[in-house]
Design an enzyme around this catalytic site. Sequence first.
Site, mmCIF file in Angstrom:
data_model
loop_
_atom_site.group_PDB
_atom_site.id
_atom_site.type_symbol
_atom_site.label_atom_id
_atom_site.label_comp_id
_atom_site.label_asym_id
_atom_site.label_seq_id
_atom_site.Cartn_x
_atom_site.Cartn_y
_atom_site.Cartn_z
ATOM 1 N N LYS A 112 2.952 3.079 -5.948
ATOM 2 C CA LYS A 112 2.525 1.977 -6.827
ATOM 3 C C LYS A 112 3.651 1.411 -7.679
ATOM 4 O O LYS A 112 3.670 0.220 -7.948
ATOM 5 C CB LYS A 112 1.357 2.423 -7.702
ATOM 6 C CG LYS A 112 0.281 3.144 -6.899
ATOM 7 C CD LYS A 112 -0.116 2.351 -5.656
ATOM 8 C CE LYS A 112 -0.629 3.196 -4.510
ATOM 9 N NZ LYS A 112 -0.679 2.428 -3.236
ATOM 10 N N ASP A 160 0.842 -1.209 0.000
ATOM 11 C CA ASP A 160 0.000 0.000 0.000
ATOM 12 C C ASP A 160 0.866 1.244 0.000
ATOM 13 O O ASP A 160 0.512 2.264 0.609
ATOM 14 C CB ASP A 160 -0.929 -0.015 1.225
ATOM 15 C CG ASP A 160 -2.055 1.001 1.109
ATOM 16 O OD1 ASP A 160 -2.608 1.401 2.160
ATOM 17 O OD2 ASP A 160 -2.367 1.432 -0.016
ATOM 18 N N ASP A 198 -3.268 -2.957 -2.474
ATOM 19 C CA ASP A 198 -4.282 -1.919 -2.595
ATOM 20 C C ASP A 198 -4.061 -1.146 -3.905
ATOM 21 O O ASP A 198 -2.995 -1.195 -4.509
ATOM 22 C CB ASP A 198 -4.191 -0.942 -1.403
ATOM 23 C CG ASP A 198 -5.371 0.039 -1.377
ATOM 24 O OD1 ASP A 198 -5.249 1.080 -0.718
ATOM 25 O OD2 ASP A 198 -6.399 -0.240 -2.030
ATOM 26 N N ASN A 199 -5.085 -0.413 -4.354
ATOM 27 C CA ASN A 199 -4.965 0.574 -5.432
ATOM 28 C C ASN A 199 -4.515 0.037 -6.784
ATOM 29 O O ASN A 199 -3.803 0.734 -7.517
ATOM 30 C CB ASN A 199 -3.988 1.683 -5.024
ATOM 31 C CG ASN A 199 -4.292 2.267 -3.685
ATOM 32 O OD1 ASN A 199 -3.509 2.128 -2.752
ATOM 33 N ND2 ASN A 199 -5.436 2.928 -3.564
ATOM 34 N N GLU A 250 -11.624 4.434 -1.168
ATOM 35 C CA GLU A 250 -11.886 4.776 0.239
ATOM 36 C C GLU A 250 -12.672 6.086 0.381
ATOM 37 O O GLU A 250 -12.303 7.111 -0.155
ATOM 38 C CB GLU A 250 -10.584 4.847 1.067
ATOM 39 C CG GLU A 250 -9.481 5.695 0.507
ATOM 40 C CD GLU A 250 -8.468 4.897 -0.279
ATOM 41 O OE1 GLU A 250 -8.878 3.903 -0.906
ATOM 42 O OE2 GLU A 250 -7.290 5.251 -0.284
HETATM 43 O O1 LIG Z 1 -5.158 4.316 -1.305
HETATM 44 C C1 LIG Z 1 -4.426 5.297 -1.910
HETATM 45 C C2 LIG Z 1 -5.017 6.302 -2.673
HETATM 46 C C3 LIG Z 1 -4.225 7.287 -3.283
HETATM 47 C C4 LIG Z 1 -4.879 8.345 -4.066
HETATM 48 C C5 LIG Z 1 -4.863 9.657 -3.610
HETATM 49 C C6 LIG Z 1 -5.499 10.656 -4.326
HETATM 50 C C7 LIG Z 1 -6.159 10.337 -5.531
HETATM 51 F F1 LIG Z 1 -6.761 11.308 -6.220
HETATM 52 C C8 LIG Z 1 -6.178 9.043 -5.995
HETATM 53 C C9 LIG Z 1 -5.528 8.039 -5.270
HETATM 54 C C10 LIG Z 1 -2.846 7.281 -3.141
HETATM 55 C C11 LIG Z 1 -2.232 6.260 -2.375
HETATM 56 C C12 LIG Z 1 -0.836 6.221 -2.202
HETATM 57 C C13 LIG Z 1 -0.286 5.224 -1.436
HETATM 58 C C14 LIG Z 1 -1.120 4.262 -0.865
HETATM 59 N N1 LIG Z 1 -2.448 4.256 -1.040
HETATM 60 C C15 LIG Z 1 -3.019 5.255 -1.764
HETATM 61 MG MG LIG Z 2 -3.949 2.663 -0.595
#
Ligand SMILES: Oc1cc(-c2ccc(F)cc2)cc2cccnc12
Ligand SMILES: [Mg+2]
Length: 217
Positions: free
Chosen positions: A144, A141, A169-170, A199
């Site tokens: 990426k 997580d 995740d993601n 989320e």
């Molecule tokens: O769950 C996550 C979501 C996002 C994210 C933040 C803003 C956005 F517009 C889209 C995606 C970044 C992450 C970075 C590291 C671990 N998890 C993440």
């Molecule tokens: Mg994440």
Amino acid sequence: KGTTREQRALKYLKEHARQGDPDSVLETFDEFCRTQEWAMNAAEEKGDILDEIVRELQPTTCLELGTYCGYSAVRIARNLSPSARLITIEVNPDYAAVAREVVKLAGLQDKIEVINLDSADVIRELKTKYDVTKLDLVFLDHWKYLYIRDIKLIEEEKLLKKGSVVFADNVIIPGAPGYLEYIRGSKNYKSTFYSVHFEYMDDMKDGVEKSVYIGDE
Ligand SMILES: Oc1cc(-c2ccc(F)cc2)cc2cccnc12
Ligand SMILES: [Mg+2]
């Protein structure tokens, strides 16, 4: 404002969550993200799948890459057996500092070790410096493009055994370039994709990937 979003979240938790109660910390963090400020926690549907994996697998040694504020670390550790433990790695010092406070607030400091270093450097030392033999659960997580780097490193270090679970995740937003084709194309894993909501956003879809290691020890 002088404060960061993560510091504001911690302040809210300290004011509203019950000390020593992981469920209260998670519920309060979800409330903060729903009513005050969004934060990138592996929450709601993602958290439910994570809970299911931990309850079924009953892992002894868990590794999380990307602690952020410690939400998923608390979510994992609250379901661990007494002797089990979670090592969670966060490269950002500000995030790591907040995460340590959140872990303490949840009363899980004896089960969770927050390490403020680069994931690759820690993975290389898990056996020698962190007394790890095998990893039962890995939660990816962090950033990426590091998923594929780190899973290859984990394999190189022979840290997985038959039945170990790698949960990512993601894999849709922001997406994990290269990781999905690598893990789905590998004969050493059996992978399952779950379409989930992003989320705290009911109108956005993301995805998580659960991969069971079936390769040689
Ligand atoms: O769950 C996550 C979501 C996002 C994210 C933040 C803003 C956005 F517009 C889209 C995606 C970044 C992450 C970075 C590291 C671990 N998890 C993440
Ligand atoms: Mg994440």
